[in-house]
Design a protein around this motif. Structure first.
Motif, PDB file in Angstrom:
ATOM      1  N   ASP A  27       6.186  -2.107  -1.738  1.00 29.40           N
ATOM      2  CA  ASP A  27       4.852  -1.790  -1.244  1.00 29.40           C
ATOM      3  C   ASP A  27       4.927  -1.042   0.089  1.00 29.40           C
ATOM      4  O   ASP A  27       4.140  -0.123   0.334  1.00 29.40           O
ATOM      5  CB  ASP A  27       4.020  -3.068  -1.087  1.00 29.40           C
ATOM      6  CG  ASP A  27       2.574  -2.757  -0.781  1.00 29.40           C
ATOM      7  OD1 ASP A  27       1.946  -2.006  -1.569  1.00 29.40           O
ATOM      8  OD2 ASP A  27       2.065  -3.230   0.255  1.00 29.40           O
ATOM      9  N   ARG A  30       6.037   2.653  -0.828  1.00 30.68           N
ATOM     10  CA  ARG A  30       5.394   3.329  -1.960  1.00 30.68           C
ATOM     11  C   ARG A  30       4.650   4.592  -1.544  1.00 30.68           C
ATOM     12  O   ARG A  30       4.726   5.603  -2.231  1.00 30.68           O
ATOM     13  CB  ARG A  30       4.466   2.376  -2.713  1.00 30.68           C
ATOM     14  CG  ARG A  30       3.242   1.999  -1.949  1.00 30.68           C
ATOM     15  CD  ARG A  30       2.310   1.073  -2.688  1.00 30.68           C
ATOM     16  NE  ARG A  30       1.357   0.550  -1.748  1.00 30.68           N
ATOM     17  CZ  ARG A  30       0.363   1.262  -1.223  1.00 30.68           C
ATOM     18  NH1 ARG A  30       0.170   2.498  -1.594  1.00 30.68           N
ATOM     19  NH2 ARG A  30      -0.447   0.723  -0.353  1.00 30.68           N
ATOM     20  N   ALA A  31       3.931   4.560  -0.440  1.00 34.08           N
ATOM     21  CA  ALA A  31       3.152   5.735  -0.012  1.00 34.08           C
ATOM     22  C   ALA A  31       4.065   6.902   0.357  1.00 34.08           C
ATOM     23  O   ALA A  31       3.702   8.065   0.171  1.00 34.08           O
ATOM     24  CB  ALA A  31       2.244   5.373   1.143  1.00 34.08           C
ATOM     25  N   ASP A  32       5.255   6.611   0.889  1.00 31.37           N
ATOM     26  CA  ASP A  32       6.205   7.672   1.226  1.00 31.37           C
ATOM     27  C   ASP A  32       6.786   8.318  -0.033  1.00 31.37           C
ATOM     28  O   ASP A  32       7.147   9.487  -0.024  1.00 31.37           O
ATOM     29  CB  ASP A  32       7.355   7.117   2.073  1.00 31.37           C
ATOM     30  CG  ASP A  32       6.890   6.642   3.435  1.00 31.37           C
ATOM     31  OD1 ASP A  32       5.850   7.136   3.915  1.00 31.37           O
ATOM     32  OD2 ASP A  32       7.558   5.770   4.009  1.00 31.37           O
ATOM     33  N   PRO A  35       2.060   8.826  -2.950  1.00 32.96           N
ATOM     34  CA  PRO A  35       0.802   8.272  -2.450  1.00 32.96           C
ATOM     35  C   PRO A  35      -0.166   7.811  -3.539  1.00 32.96           C
ATOM     36  O   PRO A  35      -1.074   7.033  -3.270  1.00 32.96           O
ATOM     37  CB  PRO A  35       0.185   9.427  -1.653  1.00 32.96           C
ATOM     38  CG  PRO A  35       1.308  10.339  -1.360  1.00 32.96           C
ATOM     39  CD  PRO A  35       2.290  10.181  -2.472  1.00 32.96           C
ATOM     40  N   SER A  36       0.053   8.251  -4.774  1.00 34.33           N
ATOM     41  CA  SER A  36      -0.854   7.831  -5.850  1.00 34.33           C
ATOM     42  C   SER A  36      -0.519   6.439  -6.401  1.00 34.33           C
ATOM     43  O   SER A  36      -1.297   5.880  -7.173  1.00 34.33           O
ATOM     44  CB  SER A  36      -0.836   8.852  -6.991  1.00 34.33           C
ATOM     45  OG  SER A  36       0.411   8.825  -7.656  1.00 34.33           O
ATOM     46  N   ALA A  39      -1.469   0.069  -4.201  1.00 37.65           N
ATOM     47  CA  ALA A  39      -0.897  -1.008  -3.389  1.00 37.65           C
ATOM     48  C   ALA A  39      -0.440  -2.150  -4.296  1.00 37.65           C
ATOM     49  O   ALA A  39      -1.037  -2.407  -5.344  1.00 37.65           O
ATOM     50  CB  ALA A  39      -1.925  -1.527  -2.394  1.00 37.65           C
TER      51      ALA A  39
END
Length: 92
Positions: A27, A30-32, A35-36, A39
């Motif tokens: 988690d 994950r955005a790095d 981004p889709s 969470a």
């Protein structure tokens, strides 16, 4: 993504905690990576309000087993060897 992590009486502490560590790390990055990716929300699920692991650790349970359908994914870690010993008899 809602994930239910099932903890049962006598489960391996490492089985539950390692899954929590892996998912919290996933988690965090994950955005790095993408981004889709939604969470990751992990909830400890069990039959009682508290579970004692095979090593004696006490795990607080946040949701009852009756809530399993509310999760996108359900993970059930390995149970402790003590349960196998009882199921098969002495001399595992």
């Amino acid at each position: 993504m809602r994930m239910g992590l099932v903890a049962v009486e006598g489960c391996f502490t490492s089985g539950v905690v390692s899954v929590l560590d892996v998912l919290s790390t996933a988690d965090a990055v994950r955005a790095d990576i993408d981004p889709s990716i939604p969470a990751i929300e992990v909830t400890l699920v069990g039959a009682r309000r508290q579970v004692t692991t095979s090593s004696g650790a006490l795990l607080p349970i946040a949701a009852p087993l009756s809530d399993l359908e509310a999760f996108d994914v359900v993970v059930v870690p390995l149970r402790g060897l003590e349960h196998r010993r009882h199921a098969r008899g002495p001399g595992l």
